[in-house]
Design an enzyme around this catalytic site. Structure first.
Site, PDB file in Angstrom:
ATOM      1  N   ASP A   1      33.638  48.874  39.214  1.00 38.20           N
ATOM      2  CA  ASP A   1      34.996  48.694  38.672  1.00 38.20           C
ATOM      3  C   ASP A   1      34.879  48.253  37.206  1.00 38.20           C
ATOM      4  O   ASP A   1      35.036  47.089  36.843  1.00 38.20           O
ATOM      5  CB  ASP A   1      35.724  47.633  39.517  1.00 38.20           C
ATOM      6  CG  ASP A   1      37.204  47.557  39.164  1.00 38.20           C
ATOM      7  OD1 ASP A   1      37.691  48.458  38.423  1.00 38.20           O
ATOM      8  OD2 ASP A   1      37.849  46.593  39.615  1.00 38.20           O
TER       9      ASP A   1
ATOM     10  N   HIS B   1      39.963  49.958  37.673  1.00 41.14           N
ATOM     11  CA  HIS B   1      41.235  50.144  38.374  1.00 41.14           C
ATOM     12  C   HIS B   1      42.423  49.790  37.485  1.00 41.14           C
ATOM     13  O   HIS B   1      43.552  50.123  37.794  1.00 41.14           O
ATOM     14  CB  HIS B   1      41.258  49.369  39.706  1.00 41.14           C
ATOM     15  CG  HIS B   1      41.501  47.893  39.581  1.00 41.14           C
ATOM     16  ND1 HIS B   1      40.484  46.980  39.430  1.00 41.14           N
ATOM     17  CD2 HIS B   1      42.654  47.176  39.594  1.00 41.14           C
ATOM     18  CE1 HIS B   1      40.993  45.767  39.363  1.00 41.14           C
ATOM     19  NE2 HIS B   1      42.336  45.861  39.459  1.00 41.14           N
TER      20      HIS B   1
ATOM     21  N   SER C   1      43.423  41.236  36.594  1.00 37.57           N
ATOM     22  CA  SER C   1      42.369  42.247  36.669  1.00 37.57           C
ATOM     23  C   SER C   1      41.974  42.766  35.295  1.00 37.57           C
ATOM     24  O   SER C   1      42.828  43.002  34.441  1.00 37.57           O
ATOM     25  CB  SER C   1      42.840  43.429  37.516  1.00 37.57           C
ATOM     26  OG  SER C   1      42.864  43.043  38.860  1.00 37.57           O
TER      27      SER C   1
END
Ligand SMILES: *[C@@H]1O[C@H](CO)[C@@H](O)[C@H](O)[C@H]1NC(C)=O
Ligand SMILES: *[C@@H]1O[C@H](CO)[C@@H](O)[C@H](O)[C@H]1NC(C)=O
Ligand SMILES: *[C@@H]1O[C@H](CO)[C@@H](O)[C@H](O)[C@H]1NC(C)=O
Ligand SMILES: *[C@@H]1O[C@H](CO)[C@@H](O)[C@H](O)[C@H]1NC(C)=O
Ligand SMILES: *[C@@H]1O[C@H](CO)[C@@H](O)[C@H](O)[C@H]1NC(C)=O
Ligand SMILES: *[C@@H]1O[C@H](CO)[C@@H](O)[C@H](O)[C@H]1NC(C)=O
Length: 667
Positions: A514, A465, A616
Site C-alpha cells: 500500500d 489506496h 491514511s
C-alpha cells in the site's frame, strides 16, 4: 751736426741673414774707435749650428769692471764675457776665445765707449764661424737613438719600433690586428723582456654576431701602476662600455663583455720595465631567456639556452595557444643571434565559459579560466547532495569539474526531516493539535480525504489506496482543512506500486504494497512550513523494533467520531503484529481472519492513540537518533478498527522502488 747725430744714435746691425762665417770689428778699426760709441751686432749662422767667435785684436780702454768702455759678448741673454783692456793674440787664444761660443745660432756683441779717451785704443776685431751643435748631447729628445750630423740630427729607433710623426718618439706598431676566431689569446708586445714604451696598441676582437666575448687573464700580468693609478694601462672597450683601466700585478677578473666585438687598448708611457700581459678570450654563444613564454614548459630543459638552440614549447596544463580561432598547445622556437626567441606565442589560460546556474543555489564566481572556482551556495531549506562536495573548478580541459567529475554540478537537495516540534523526549500520547511547521512534510488530501508526505520538493509519498482515487486534491503547508495556509499541489504523475492489488469491493482485506508516489507538476517552494521528510537510511532498518516511537499526524476521525479540522498528531510505539491482529472489528461485516498480514507491514499504536480513517497515507515518522531529523518509516495504511493499533506500510522495504521511480521520472 751730422757727426753729433751719429754719436747719439745707437747703431744696431740686426736681421742680417745667417752666414757660415764672417768678420766683425769696432768702428774705425784699426785707427782707433771714436768716443761715445754704442753699437751692437747680432751674428747669425744657419740653424743647427752654433757660433764661435775668435777675437784677433782687443784693445779697449781699461777700467774697473770695464765700466768706461767695454765689449759684451752674449748669447741668448747670457753674458759670455765683458771685455776691456789690451790682450795679445796668445792671451786671447788661451783665455778669452774658448768662452766665446753661442749655444744656438746667434751671438750678440755690444760695444760701448765713453766720451773721453786719454789714449787712443784701436778697439777689437774678430771673425766668427758656424760650428756644429751636437744636439744629441745637448737638446735632442730622441726616445731611442740620436744621430748628429753637421747642422742637425735625427732620431732613429731600435728594431721593431718605428719613429712616430714627431720625429723623436719610437714606438711599436701593435695596432691593426683583428682576431676573428671564436677563441684565442692576445699578448702585449714584448721586447727585451718588457713591453715597449710609448705605445698605444689597439687590438680588435671581432667574432660572429650571436656570440659573446669573455676575456680572461691567465698568463702574466704586470703593468706599471697600482691601485687604479695607472701609469701604463690596459682597457677593454665593448658596446659603449669601458672595462678598466687595469694595471698593477694582479690580473683582473674575467670580463663578460656581452658583445661580439671588443677593442683592447694598451697605452704605455715613455719608461718602464714591466713585463706586460696575456689574455685569453673565449666566446659564449649569446644566451636567450630561460623562459620563452609564461605558463609553458620547454624541451629540452636546459640551464642555459644559446644561439641556435631550438626548443619545443608546450603550454602548461590548463593553458593553450589560440590564434586565428585555432587552438594549439605547442610551438617551436629558436634562440636567435640577438638573444631573443623566435616566433613567441602566448599560452593563455583555458576558458571554461560561464558556469551553469544551479537550481536552488546562488552561483558565485569571479573568473572563468583554468583553476577558477565556482562556489554554489544552496538556498535556505536546501543543502548540497553529498557532504563531500567541494567547489567546482575550471579544469585544464576547459570544463567545469566537481568532485573530479567533468561537467557535473553539485545538486542542492531539500533539507529533509526538520520539524519545529520539541525533541522526541517529550512524548505525548494521544492526539494533539499541530502548529505550523510541526509537521512540514504533511500533505493534506482533501480528495480523497487522507494524508501524504513530501519526500522531495516534487514528490509526495502516500498510500496506494489513497492515490488510487480518480481525482486528487492536495495541499502542502496546510494546518486547518479550511485553509487558507499552504499551497495547492497538482499531480503530474501518479505511480501506484505495481504489486498493489486494486480492489473494487469493500471491505478490502489485502493492503500489501500500500504505497504510491505522486509527482507534482512543479516543484513546491520550500520554507519553514513546507519541507520534505527524509527517506529511511537503508533497507534493513532496525528502526521498527517494538517500542520504537513514531510521529503520526492527520485530519482523520478523532475520538469524537468525526473528521478533524485541525491537523492532529500523536506519538505511538511500534508493536508486535499480534496486537493489530487481535483488534476486534466494530462491524460484523468485517471478517478479521480474512485480513492479510505481510512482511511489508508493521503494527503500531496503543490503546486510545491510533490513526483512523482519513489519516491514511500519512507518515509514521521516526527521528534520527543523532540528528533528530525525521525519516519516514511507515505509511498509515489500514486497521481493523480505530483507537488502538493500526497497520503501516514498511517504507524501508520500498526504498529501491522509490528511488528508482523518482529517478526514472525525473525531468
Ligand atoms: C756689459 O754688461 C754689463 C753687465 O751686464 C753691463 O753693466 C754693461 O753696461 C754692458 N756693456 C755694454 C757695452 O753693453
Ligand atoms: C719630421 O721630419 C719630416 C722630414 O724630415 C718633416 O717633414 C716633418 O715636419 C718633421 N716633423 C716634425 C713634427 O718635426
Ligand atoms: C702598423 O701595422 C699595420 C698592420 O699590421 C699597418 O697597416 C700599418 O701601416 C703599420 N703602421 C706603421 C706605422 O708601421
Ligand atoms: C570572488 O571575489 C570575492 C571578492 O574578492 C570573494 O569574496 C569571493 O570569495 C570570490 N569568489 C570565488 C568563487 O572565488
Ligand atoms: C558525510 O560526512 C560524514 C563524516 O564526514 C560521513 O560519515 C558520512 O558518511 C557523509 N555522508 C555522505 C552522504 O557523504
Ligand atoms: C564524494 O562523493 C562522491 C559521490 O557523491 C564519490 O564518488 C566520491 O568518491 C566522494 N569523494 C570523496 C573524497 O569522498
Amino acid at each position: 751736426m751730422r757727426f753729433l747725430l751719429l754719436l747719439v744714435l745707437p747703431l744696431f746691425v740686426r736681421g742680417e741673414s745667417p752666414k757660415m762665417f764672417g768678420y766683425v770689428a769696432s768702428p774705425n778699426f784699426p785707427q782707433g774707435y771714436p768716443e761715445n760709441v754704442d753699437q751692437s751686432w747680432e751674428l747669425r749662422v744657419p740653424s743647427g749650428f752654433a757660433i764661435h767667435l775668435t777675437l784677433v785684436h782687443l784693445d779697449i780702454e781699461m777700467s774697473e769692471g770695464c765700466s768706461f768702455d767695454a765689449l759684451n759678448v752674449s748669447t741668448d741673454d747670457e753674458l759670455l764675457a765683458t771685455l776691456c783692456g789690451e790682450k795679445d793674440y796668445e792671451a786671447l787664444r788661451v783665455e778669452v776665445n774658448p768662452k766665446l761660443q753661442s749655444q744656438f745660432g746667434s751671438l750678440t756683441l755690444s760695444f760701448r765707449s765713453d766720451y773721453s779717451n786719454p789714449k787712443r785704443h784701436i778697439g777689437f776685431s774678430a771673425y766668427y764661424t758656424a760650428v756644429d751643435i751636437d744636439e744629441c748631447e745637448e737638446t735632442a729628445t730622441c726616445s731611442h737613438d740620436c744621430n748628429n750630423y753637421i747642422g742637425g740630427y735625427y732620431c732613429s729607433c731600435q728594431p721593431e719600433y718605428f719613429l712616430q710623426e714627431d720625429n723623436s718618439t719610437c714606438s711599436v706598431n701593435c695596432s691593426g690586428q683583428i682576431f676573428t676566431s671564436l677563441s684565442g689569446s692576445v699578448s702585449s708586445p714584448i721586447l727585451n723582456g718588457h713591453y715597449p714604451e710609448n705605445s698605444a696598441c689597439v687590438y680588435q676582437l671581432e667574432v660572429d654576431e650571436g656570440f659573446q666575448l669573455i676575456i680572461g687573464f691567465t698568463g702574466i700580468f704586470d703593468i706599471e701602476g697600482e691601485d687604479g693609478n695607472c701609469i701604463d694601462q690596459l682597457r677593454i672597450r665593448a658596446k659603449n662600455q669601458i672595462f678598466g683601466p687595469f694595471c698593477g700585478k694582479v690580473a683582473p677578473q674575467p670580463i663578460k663583455t656581452n658583445s661580439h666585438v671588443a677593442e683592447i687598448l694598451f697605452n704605455t708611457n715613455g719608461y718602464g720595465t714591466n713585463t706586460g700581459w696575456t689574455l685569453d678570450y673565449k666566446t659564449n654563444a649569446k644566451t636567450c631567456p630561460n623562459v620563452v613564454t609564461a605558463n609553458s614548459v620547454m624541451k629540452p630543459d636546459q640551464k642555459v639556452y644559446q644561439y641556435k638552440d631550438i626548443v619545443t614549447v608546450t603550454c602548461s596544463k590548463g593553458f593553450e595557444i589560440v590564434k586565428n580561432g585555432v587552438t594549439k598547445f605547442q610551438f617551436e622556437s629558436k634562440c636567435q643571434k640577438n638573444g631573443e626567441w623566435s616566433n613567441v606565442e602566448i599560452c593563455q589560460a583555458v576558458e571554461c565559459g560561464e558556469p551553469n546556474d544551479m537550481e536552488n543555489a546562488i552561483t558565485d564566481f569571479n573568473e572563468t579560466t583554468y583553476k577558477a572556482t565556482v562556489r554554489y551556495k544552496c538556498n535556505d531549506y536546501y543543502e548540497l547532495s553529498s557532504n563531500n562536495t567541494s567547489d567546482t573548478f575550471c579544469s585544464a580541459d576547459g570544463t567545469w569539474v566537481t568532485n573530479g567529475i567533468e561537467s557535473e554540478l553539485p545538486i542542492c537537495i531539500p533539507v529533509c526531516g526538520k520539524s519545529n516540534l520539541m525533541s522526541s523526549v517529550q512524548r505525548i500520547f494521544g492526539g494533539k493539535k499541530a502548529n505550523e511547521g510541526n509537521i512540514p512534510w504533511q500533505v493534506f488530501f482533501m480528495e480523497p480525504r487522507g494524508g501524504g508526505s513530501l519526500i522531495s520538493d516534487q514528490w509526495v509519498l502516500t498510500a496506494a489506496h489513497v492515490a488510487e482515487a480518480e481525482t486528487l486534491k492536495m495541499y502542502a503547508g496546510r494546518i486547518n482543512t479550511n485553509g487558507p495556509e499552504g499551497v495547492e499541489l497538482h499531480a503530474a504523475e501518479k505511480i501506484i506500486h505495481p504489486n498493489y492489488e486494486i480492489h473494487s469491493s469493500k471491505p478490502q482485506y489485502n493492503y500489501d504494497n500500500d504505497i504510491a508516489l505522486i509527482k507534482l507538476d512543479e516543484k513546491v517552494k520550500l520554507g519553514p512550513q513546507i519541507s520534505p521528510i527524509c527517506l529511511p537510511k537503508n533497507k534493513q532498518s532496525d528502526e521498527l523494533q517494538n517500542g520504537k516511537i513514531g510521529l503520526i499526524a492527520g485530519w482523520g476521525v478523532t475520538e469524537e467520531r468525526r473528521l478533524a479540522q485541525d491537523l492532529m498528531y500523536a506519538e505511538i510505539p511500534v508493536e508486535n503484529m499480534d496486537f493489530c491482529k487481535s483488534v476486534k472489528p466494530k462491524s460484523s461485516k468485517v471478517k478479521p481472519e480474512k485480513f492479510i498480514f505481510t512482511e511489508n507491514m508493521f503494527c503500531a499504536g496503543m490503546s486510545g492513540t491510533d490513526s483512523c480513517q482519513g489519516d491514511s497515507g500519512g507518515a509514521f515518522a521516526v527521528p534520527d537518533m543523532n540528528t533528530d531529523d525525521y525519516h519516514i518509516e511507515g505509511i498509515i495504511s489500514w486497521g481493523i478498527g480505530c483507537g488502538s493499533y493500526g497497520v503501516y506500510t514498511k517504507v524501508a522495504n520500498y526504498l529501491g522502488w522509490i528511488e528508482d521511480t523518482m529517478l526514472q521520472n525525473q525531468d
